[in-house]
Design a protein around this motif. Structure first.
Motif, PDB file in Angstrom:
ATOM      1  N   ASP A  22      35.678 -11.867  30.254  1.00  0.00           N
ATOM      2  CA  ASP A  22      35.178 -13.164  29.791  1.00  0.00           C
ATOM      3  C   ASP A  22      36.329 -14.164  29.718  1.00  0.00           C
ATOM      4  O   ASP A  22      37.285 -13.964  28.976  1.00  0.00           O
ATOM      5  N   PRO A  24      36.239 -17.917  28.949  1.00  0.00           N
ATOM      6  CA  PRO A  24      35.548 -19.170  28.623  1.00  0.00           C
ATOM      7  C   PRO A  24      36.472 -20.382  28.734  1.00  0.00           C
ATOM      8  O   PRO A  24      37.653 -20.313  28.380  1.00  0.00           O
ATOM      9  N   SER A  25      35.927 -21.497  29.224  1.00  0.00           N
ATOM     10  CA  SER A  25      36.717 -22.729  29.283  1.00  0.00           C
ATOM     11  C   SER A  25      36.816 -23.370  27.902  1.00  0.00           C
ATOM     12  O   SER A  25      37.849 -23.937  27.539  1.00  0.00           O
ATOM     13  N   GLU A  26      35.740 -23.244  27.130  1.00  0.00           N
ATOM     14  CA  GLU A  26      35.741 -23.757  25.761  1.00  0.00           C
ATOM     15  C   GLU A  26      35.840 -22.583  24.791  1.00  0.00           C
ATOM     16  O   GLU A  26      35.186 -21.555  24.980  1.00  0.00           O
ATOM     17  N   ASP A  29      32.714 -21.002  23.443  1.00  0.00           N
ATOM     18  CA  ASP A  29      31.860 -20.325  24.416  1.00  0.00           C
ATOM     19  C   ASP A  29      32.240 -18.854  24.594  1.00  0.00           C
ATOM     20  O   ASP A  29      31.543 -18.120  25.291  1.00  0.00           O
ATOM     21  N   GLY A  30      33.357 -18.448  23.998  1.00  0.00           N
ATOM     22  CA  GLY A  30      33.804 -17.067  24.141  1.00  0.00           C
ATOM     23  C   GLY A  30      32.816 -16.090  23.529  1.00  0.00           C
ATOM     24  O   GLY A  30      32.236 -16.339  22.469  1.00  0.00           O
ATOM     25  N   THR A 126      40.080 -15.096  22.826  1.00  0.00           N
ATOM     26  CA  THR A 126      39.314 -16.139  22.140  1.00  0.00           C
ATOM     27  C   THR A 126      39.651 -16.188  20.659  1.00  0.00           C
ATOM     28  O   THR A 126      39.810 -17.272  20.087  1.00  0.00           O
TER      29      THR A 126
END
Length: 504
Positions: A22, A24-26, A29-30, A126
């Motif tokens: 995983d 995530p860009s944000e 969102d992780g 994250t």
């Protein structure tokens, strides 16, 4: 006469593997570890082509460290809508996925269960990003009332904690330095071996679609300190140690051969478990007899080798645990493997990534892919703690001729080779010789202090500091062309009560 085989309903087979990485860009969102587990299990089910998740009656969950849950094994069971007879949340340990896999297979062999799952996940990347940014994650609330699992400092002597040699990154160098000297290698030669070995791991990571770092690093990139590759604890740079800041989940599904065949799974998709071995060292590393080898590692690998007919060449693929270079360096010598043998199918804890306790879950998935691709026999070797807990397991494309053994411990063999342990003292004076050493660095690549493990004149063991201002002693310890192991110096006591050592 053809060899007999165990009954099909008592022959464990791996039928499904699933992994998720995983990125995530944000931050928000992780995916949290529990979600990663569910996704990995769904992918394992999809990989098998059969609906197994509702039938799971044995569930082992590798210990989380990036997020804390209350009874995560029950939370996962609830999300899957199952109530397994065996449900277990394991202790801390890098070897634990291999042990869970082995024990799940043994339960199938005993007829106690028919569908088993082993899974693990972490979301340290994250979690770290969120903490640094002050962001609250929309995850299952962190279980602050659940006690953090004991590790590291909880099992070490107060002096080791005070000197900073209670974390893996500062303890493994004791084995690195002592073993290299024992093998007759100069520090420069030992560093070159580590660089070449780690470069091979990075090559495998570059070919693994699930890896965190997907490129090959040269030996020189790995061993040369720089702003991006700082020294952490001599002789290890950042690119020579495990990288836990990843988000990953992995899962394996097992059943018995009869059930797999009844479900219509093709024979070439089935992977068998031949057997393995386990043993451990004392949890307090200062209570061990020496640091040139691990008796538990030797016993486990030798026993596993015996299962393969005594020849390491029988293994078409190998995974040697790789938190720090000394571990696979010792392991491949015990196995009699040359430097040309690829030590990983996964990519290593630096380059593939180190989802804390669950790296070997991903290694098992990678090994299954190798066996499905034509390799006949594979070796998985995991370890945990400070060269403490060891477990190895053989996977095969062909069905074994003997039932899976229920007793895996070779502790008696490890203990049989253990020599007398020197008494540990905190009061010492006079001359003492170096048993092993390291130096701890700050983020600016500057030495904070050195630490020497010493043998005193009466052969007791102690730890002593080498202060940053003692350039002569530090230069002696860090001489790249001559090991300081066995050299002599004087012990004194500093103003803060800590022993210090000076060469000469």
């Amino acid at each position: 006469m053809s060899p007999s085989h165990p009954p099909a309903d008592r022959t464990p087979v791996i039928v499904g593997i699933g992994e998720i990485t995983d990125r995530p860009s944000e931050i928000t969102d992780g995916l949290e570890p529990l979600v990663l587990l569910v996704e990995a299990l769904k992918r394992a089910e999809a990989d098998s082509g059969v609906k197994w998740l509702g039938e799971i009656d044995s569930l082992d969950v590798v210990n989380f460290l990036s997020w804390r849950y209350r009874e995560p094994e029950q939370l996962l069971s609830s999300r899957l809508g199952i109530r397994p007879k065996h449900v277990y949340y394991g202790p801390v340990g890098g070897e634990s996925p291999i042990r869970h896999l082995h024990e799940a297979a043994q339960r199938i062999a005993r007829g106690e269960c028919s569908v088993a799952a082993v899974c693990g996940a972490e979301a340290q990347s994250t979690a770290t990003r969120a903490e640094r940014a002050g962001v609250t994650l929309p995850w299952t609330p962190f279980a602050h009332d659940v006690e953090e699992p004991k590790r590291g400092a909880a099992f070490q002597k107060p002096l080791a904690v005070k000197l900073g040699v209670f974390r893996p990154v500062s303890v493994y160098p004791f084995y690195e330095a002592a073993a290299a000297a024992h093998w007759g290698k100069t520090p420069r030669e030992a560093m070159a071996e580590s660089g070449a070995l780690w470069s091979a791991y990075s090559q495998a990571a570059g070919e693994n679609p699930n890896a965190w770092l997907k490129r090959r690093f040269t030996p020189e990139e790995i061993t040369t300190p720089s702003a991006d590759n700082r020294l952490i604890a001599w002789p290890y740079t950042k690119l020579m140690v495990a990288n836990p800041t990843v988000n990953m989940g992995g899962a394996l599904l097992l059943t018995n051969l009869a059930k797999a065949r009844a479900a219509g799974i093709a024979e070439h998709r089935l992977v068998y478990l031949v057997g393995g071995a386990s043993a451990q060292e004392p949890r307090d590393y200062l209570e061990r007899d020496q640091f040139v080898e691990s008796h538990a590692q030797n016993a486990v690998l030798t026993a596993t080798l015996d299962l393969a007919g005594g020849r390491a060449e029988a293994f078409g693929a190998i995974e040697l645990y790789s938190c720090f270079p000394c571990v696979p360096k010792m392991a491949r010598r015990t196995l009699g493997l040359g430097a040309d043998v690829m030590p990983t199918v996964t990519g290593g804890l630096t380059f593939f990534g180190a989802p804390l306790n669950t790296y070997m879950t991903h290694a098992a998935c990678a090994m299954v892919r190798k066996l499905r691709g034509g390799v006949k026999l594979g070796l998985l070797y995991g370890q945990g703690g400070f060269v403490t807990k060891h477990h190895a397991l053989i996977l095969s494309r062909d069905a074994p001729s003997e039932p899976l053994a229920q007793d895996t411990s070779v502790q008696h063999e490890a203990d049989r080779h253990r020599g007398p342990v020197p008494p540990f003292v905190t009061e010492a004076g006079g001359q003492a010789t170096v048993e092993s050493f390291t130096a701890i660095y700050g983020r600016d690549n500057e030495i904070e202090h050195g630490v020497v493990m010493l043998r005193t004149e009466d052969n007791s063991r102690t730890l002593a500091r080498v202060p940053a201002h003692d350039r002569q002693t530090l230069a002696h310890l860090l001489n790249i062309d001559r090991s300081p192991i066995g050299s002599s110096g004087a012990i004194s006591r500093a103003d803060d009560g800590v022993l210090e050592w000076r060469v000469g």
